[in-house]
Design a protein around this motif. Structure first.
Motif, short mmCIF file in Angstrom:
data_model
loop_
_atom_site.label_atom_id
_atom_site.label_comp_id
_atom_site.label_asym_id
_atom_site.label_seq_id
_atom_site.Cartn_x
_atom_site.Cartn_y
_atom_site.Cartn_z
N ARG A 183 41.79 37.75 38.88
CA ARG A 183 43.24 37.82 38.77
C ARG A 183 43.57 37.97 37.29
N LEU A 184 44.17 39.09 36.92
CA LEU A 184 44.39 39.42 35.52
C LEU A 184 45.75 38.95 35.04
N PRO A 185 45.91 38.80 33.72
CA PRO A 185 47.24 38.46 33.19
C PRO A 185 48.23 39.59 33.43
N GLY A 186 49.50 39.29 33.31
CA GLY A 186 50.55 40.25 33.64
C GLY A 186 50.50 41.52 32.84
N ASP A 187 50.00 41.45 31.60
CA ASP A 187 49.94 42.66 30.78
C ASP A 187 48.64 43.42 30.98
N GLY A 188 47.80 42.98 31.92
CA GLY A 188 46.56 43.69 32.23
C GLY A 188 45.50 43.53 31.16
N VAL A 189 44.41 44.24 31.33
CA VAL A 189 43.32 44.20 30.36
C VAL A 189 42.83 45.62 30.10
N ILE A 201 43.32 48.29 33.21
CA ILE A 201 43.42 47.69 34.54
C ILE A 201 44.61 46.75 34.51
N GLY A 202 45.63 47.03 35.34
CA GLY A 202 46.81 46.18 35.31
C GLY A 202 47.90 46.71 36.23
N ALA A 203 49.14 46.51 35.80
CA ALA A 203 50.30 46.91 36.60
C ALA A 203 50.45 48.43 36.61
N GLU A 204 51.14 48.94 37.64
CA GLU A 204 51.26 50.38 37.84
C GLU A 204 51.86 51.10 36.63
N GLU A 205 52.99 50.65 36.15
CA GLU A 205 53.66 51.35 35.06
C GLU A 205 52.84 51.31 33.78
N ALA A 206 52.15 50.21 33.55
CA ALA A 206 51.31 50.11 32.36
C ALA A 206 50.11 51.03 32.46
N ALA A 207 49.57 51.20 33.67
CA ALA A 207 48.45 52.12 33.87
C ALA A 207 48.89 53.56 33.60
N LYS A 208 50.10 53.91 34.03
CA LYS A 208 50.62 55.25 33.76
C LYS A 208 50.91 55.43 32.28
N ALA A 209 51.39 54.37 31.62
CA ALA A 209 51.67 54.45 30.18
C ALA A 209 50.39 54.70 29.40
N CYS A 250 37.91 46.43 44.92
CA CYS A 250 37.24 45.35 44.19
C CYS A 250 38.02 44.04 44.22
N GLY A 251 39.17 44.03 44.88
CA GLY A 251 39.93 42.80 44.97
C GLY A 251 40.43 42.31 43.62
N ILE A 252 40.93 43.23 42.78
CA ILE A 252 41.43 42.87 41.45
C ILE A 252 42.95 42.74 41.54
N GLN A 253 43.47 41.58 41.12
CA GLN A 253 44.90 41.30 41.21
C GLN A 253 45.53 41.21 39.82
N VAL A 254 46.80 41.60 39.75
CA VAL A 254 47.63 41.35 38.57
C VAL A 254 48.81 40.53 39.07
N ALA A 306 45.83 45.50 41.38
CA ALA A 306 45.77 46.19 40.10
C ALA A 306 45.69 47.69 40.27
N HIS A 307 46.34 48.42 39.37
CA HIS A 307 46.18 49.85 39.23
C HIS A 307 45.26 50.10 38.04
N THR A 308 44.58 51.25 38.03
CA THR A 308 43.67 51.55 36.93
C THR A 308 43.86 52.99 36.46
N SER A 309 43.58 53.18 35.19
CA SER A 309 43.59 54.53 34.61
C SER A 309 42.57 54.55 33.48
N CYS A 310 42.05 55.73 33.18
CA CYS A 310 41.03 55.80 32.14
C CYS A 310 41.10 57.11 31.37
N LEU A 311 40.61 57.03 30.15
CA LEU A 311 40.40 58.18 29.28
C LEU A 311 38.90 58.33 29.12
#
Length: 275
Positions: free
Chosen positions: A116-122, A154-162, A232-236, A241-246
């Motif tokens: 379970r991740l913090p609100g601002d993700g990791v 790895i975190g909230a939807e809008e932060a993953a898009k950002a 993977c059962g990852i929560q925010v 959790a949503h994920t995005s990568c470069l």
């Protein structure tokens, strides 16, 4: 000079290796600026973890396994074979629980499974040797084994898009500084079944875009929605959790920079000017 073989294996000489490390240092500087700590994961990944991601359903053609050889059966086979042996026959291989990964980010999601991740993700960054069983290989542009650097959110939807928007801006700026003619092209999402509802949504909101120079993809940004978070059962907080990568293919950058600047030395000088 690059020594290449017809099975997708290449050798980097000293200059090429220094160039690879230099451009990776530029990517690490991006990760540091985004407060993405670096992790190093095992070279292998469990088959069951890949299967959790539907890997063998969607990409059976890319899969490569790491298997133990049975000494007794191998000895009997070698006693009757012409030497040196070009191919190890399947009958001397034992069932395996491990695979060679085709992307660096898989290990990050597995490592965070059940958390379970913090609100601002990791954020995380990692580099790995990745493997793909391709139809053909071509110098440093298309390899069986290659080096991938990824910077993952790895975190909230809008932060993953950002993270995607920030990453696209950063790579666009980097390529402009190097004088590379960059195109951003929408590509097929590698994580969703092409016949699924999520894949249909992709046509409305692209989830994979590639950085293309002279027809070669040298990197990409990828938005996986909550796919890995669910698997993977990852929560925010209370949300999945949503994920995005470069992601960057480092050998492709070596090829592209050397081709653009005319020599490895000139490419090294250009990259050094960014550090």
């Amino acid at each position: 000079m690059t020594t290449a073989t017809d099975n997708g294996l290449s050798v980097l000489d000293g200059g090429q290796l220094r160039l690879l490390r230099a451009i990776d240092a530029v990517f690490l500087r991006l990760a540091d600026g985004w407060e993405a700590p670096e992790f190093r994961f095992p070279h292998l990944i469990r088959c069951q973890d890949l299967d959790t991601f539907d890997y063998y359903d969607n990409f059976p053609h890319l899969g490569l396994a790491a298997t133990r050889l049975d000494p007794q059966r191998l000895g009997a086979t070698l006693a009757q074979a012409r030497r040196p042996v070009e191919h190890v026959p399947a009958e001397v291989m034992e069932p395996t629980a491990f695979a060679l990964p085709s992307a660096a980010c898989y290990a990050i999601y597995v490592d965070l499974a059940g958390s379970r991740l913090p609100g601002d993700g990791v954020m995380r960054t990692t580099v790995a040797t990745c493997f793909r069983n391709e139809d053909y290989y071509q110098g440093l542009q298309r390899l069986l084994g290659f080096t991938m650097r990824e910077i993952v959110f790895i975190g909230a939807e809008e932060a993953a898009k950002a993270h995607l928007l920030r990453a696209k801006d950063a790579v666009t700026t980097l390529c402009a500084e190097l004088g590379l003619g960059l195109e951003l092209q929408v590509a097929t999402d590698p994580f969703f079944d092409k016949n699924s509802g999520k894949a249909k949504m992709q046509r409305l909101f692209p989830v994979k875009e590639e950085f293309v120079v002279n027809g070669l993809a040298i990197g990409s940004v990828n938005y996986h929605r909550n796919f890995f978070g669910e698997r993977c059962g990852i929560q925010v907080g209370e949300e999945t959790a949503h994920t995005s990568c470069l992601a960057f293919g480092l050998e492709r950058w070596v090829h592209t920079l050397t081709d653009h600047f005319g020599s490895v030395a000139a490419a090294q000088a250009a990259v050094a000017g960014l550090l």
